[in-house]
Design an enzyme around this catalytic site. Structure first.
Site, PDB file in Angstrom:
ATOM      1  N   ASP A  59     -10.637   3.062   4.285  1.00 29.76           N
ATOM      2  CA  ASP A  59     -11.051   1.660   4.261  1.00 29.76           C
ATOM      3  C   ASP A  59     -12.573   1.511   4.179  1.00 29.76           C
ATOM      4  O   ASP A  59     -13.069   0.426   3.878  1.00 29.76           O
ATOM      5  CB  ASP A  59     -10.594   0.955   5.551  1.00 29.76           C
ATOM      6  CG  ASP A  59      -9.328   0.137   5.362  1.00 29.76           C
ATOM      7  OD1 ASP A  59      -9.129  -0.406   4.260  1.00 29.76           O
ATOM      8  OD2 ASP A  59      -8.554   0.034   6.336  1.00 29.76           O
TER       9      ASP A  59
ATOM     10  N   LYS B 298       0.838  -1.205   0.000  1.00 31.85           N
ATOM     11  CA  LYS B 298       0.000   0.000   0.000  1.00 31.85           C
ATOM     12  C   LYS B 298       0.874   1.257   0.000  1.00 31.85           C
ATOM     13  O   LYS B 298       0.619   2.198  -0.753  1.00 31.85           O
ATOM     14  CB  LYS B 298      -0.941  -0.016   1.212  1.00 31.85           C
ATOM     15  CG  LYS B 298      -2.047  -1.063   1.098  1.00 31.85           C
ATOM     16  CD  LYS B 298      -2.843  -1.232   2.385  1.00 31.85           C
ATOM     17  CE  LYS B 298      -3.819  -2.400   2.267  1.00 31.85           C
ATOM     18  NZ  LYS B 298      -4.550  -2.692   3.516  1.00 31.85           N
TER      19      LYS B 298
ATOM     20  N   GLN C  28      -4.361  -1.327   9.819  1.00 35.22           N
ATOM     21  CA  GLN C  28      -4.350  -2.668   9.237  1.00 35.22           C
ATOM     22  C   GLN C  28      -4.944  -3.677  10.221  1.00 35.22           C
ATOM     23  O   GLN C  28      -4.618  -3.684  11.405  1.00 35.22           O
ATOM     24  CB  GLN C  28      -2.906  -3.066   8.858  1.00 35.22           C
ATOM     25  CG  GLN C  28      -2.786  -4.350   8.078  1.00 35.22           C
ATOM     26  CD  GLN C  28      -3.438  -4.300   6.688  1.00 35.22           C
ATOM     27  OE1 GLN C  28      -3.626  -3.231   6.109  1.00 35.22           O
ATOM     28  NE2 GLN C  28      -3.782  -5.452   6.155  1.00 35.22           N
TER      29      GLN C  28
END
Ligand code: GUN
Length: 293
Positions: free
Chosen positions: A120, A53, A97
């Site tokens: 997200d 990412k 994460q």
């Protein structure tokens, strides 16, 4: 029938080029889009994903910061850290994460993220917007699948889409996105009876279960478009999806490979959502990155 592969890697490159162009426009206007990634503990798979990412951000001309915190970080310290990122004007996207090490409460951490930086799409605000079909940050993996299907001209309206898996990150938002796009949607999971009878109804079949090669040829409708979200490691170290690609390729019309299918699209959507967050912050885009063609 022999399925043609959907080259997610090549399609993701197209999105990456678009992201880079939008980022360069932002930079010219004085805003460097920035993504802050928070990783807690040392889960090796999570470390790999986070690296991808950050790398994708760099390639598109974004700033990125990876904040690696120890596994024993207290809940209050993590929430406080997320709040400091909320307050940082250089940060347009925040990504924590998952999974978080025990006993951290992931939901409480996600709710601490400013919904306007929640790239997200996991915050209740963004989940709710998806449920009612309004623009918001949408979770990157299912959103990447939608963009892939759109790119490949796969019609969804009135078609039967079957999703296998009901996770918060993929299965549930995937079903909602397909529903919002006009598909008739069935969601299957580990408790579903006669799974094959269900999956065989899918004009579009999305496998997001996390079990290597569990979707076999007899479970697929002839001519179906099969999207494999799984990333599983075989005992010999190779990666494979949730779909038995070799068998299913003889029945399906289109199939995403693993690796090189959905994975690169997820990364491209993380960057796209961050760029969008920066565009909103800079006043050159309205709220919400999403649209249904
Ligand atoms: N872990 C597995 N997939 C994801 C994802 O899309 N976002 C975050 N934050 N963690 C994950």
């Amino acid at each position: 029938m022999t399925a043609s592969l959907i080259d997610g890697k090549a399609i993701a490159e197209e999105f990456a080029a678009e992201n880079a162009l939008r980022a360069s426009r932002l930079r010219a206007a004085g805003t460097v889009p920035g993504l802050a990634v928070v990783i807690v503990g040392d889960d090796p798979a999570s470390r790999v994903y986070v690296r991808y990412k950050a790398l994708a951000c760099e390639r598109a001309g974004l700033a990125s910061w990876v904040h690696a915190l120890p596994a024993d970080t207290p809940q209050a310290r993590l929430v406080e850290f997320v709040r400091s990122l909320n307050a940082d004007p250089a940060v347009h996207g925040i990504l924590v994460q998952l999974p978080l090490p025990k006993p951290l409460d992931a939901r409480a951490v996600i709710e601490a993220i400013d919904p306007a930086k929640d790239v997200d799409g996991f915050h209740y605000h963004n989940v709710g917007a998806l449920v009612v079909g309004e623009p918001a940050f949408y979770p990157c993996t299912p959103w990447g699948v939608m963009r892939l299907l759109e790119h490949e001209g796969v019609a969804l309206e009135g078609r039967h889409a079957v999703v296998v898996g009901r996770s918060t990150i993929v299965g549930k938002p995937m079903a909602l996105m397909l529903l919002n796009a006009g598909a008739t949607v069935t969601v299957c999971h580990s408790k579903t009876r006669d799974l094959a009878a269900m999956t065989r109804q899918g004009d579009v079949l999305v496998a997001a279960v996390g079990r290597a090669r569990m979707i076999t040829a007899d479970m697929v409708k002839p001519g179906a478009v099969v999207i494999d979200v799984g990333i599983n490691r075989l005992p010999d170290g190779r990666l494979c999806g949730d779909v038995d690609a070799e068998g299913v390729a003889a029945v399906a019309s289109r199939l995403t490979p693993v690796p090189g299918g959905v994975g690169p699209m997820t990364i491209a959507m993380v960057v796209a959502n961050t760029v969008h967050g920066a565009e909103v912050a800079a006043g050159i885009a309205a709220t919400g990155p999403t649209r249904f063609a």
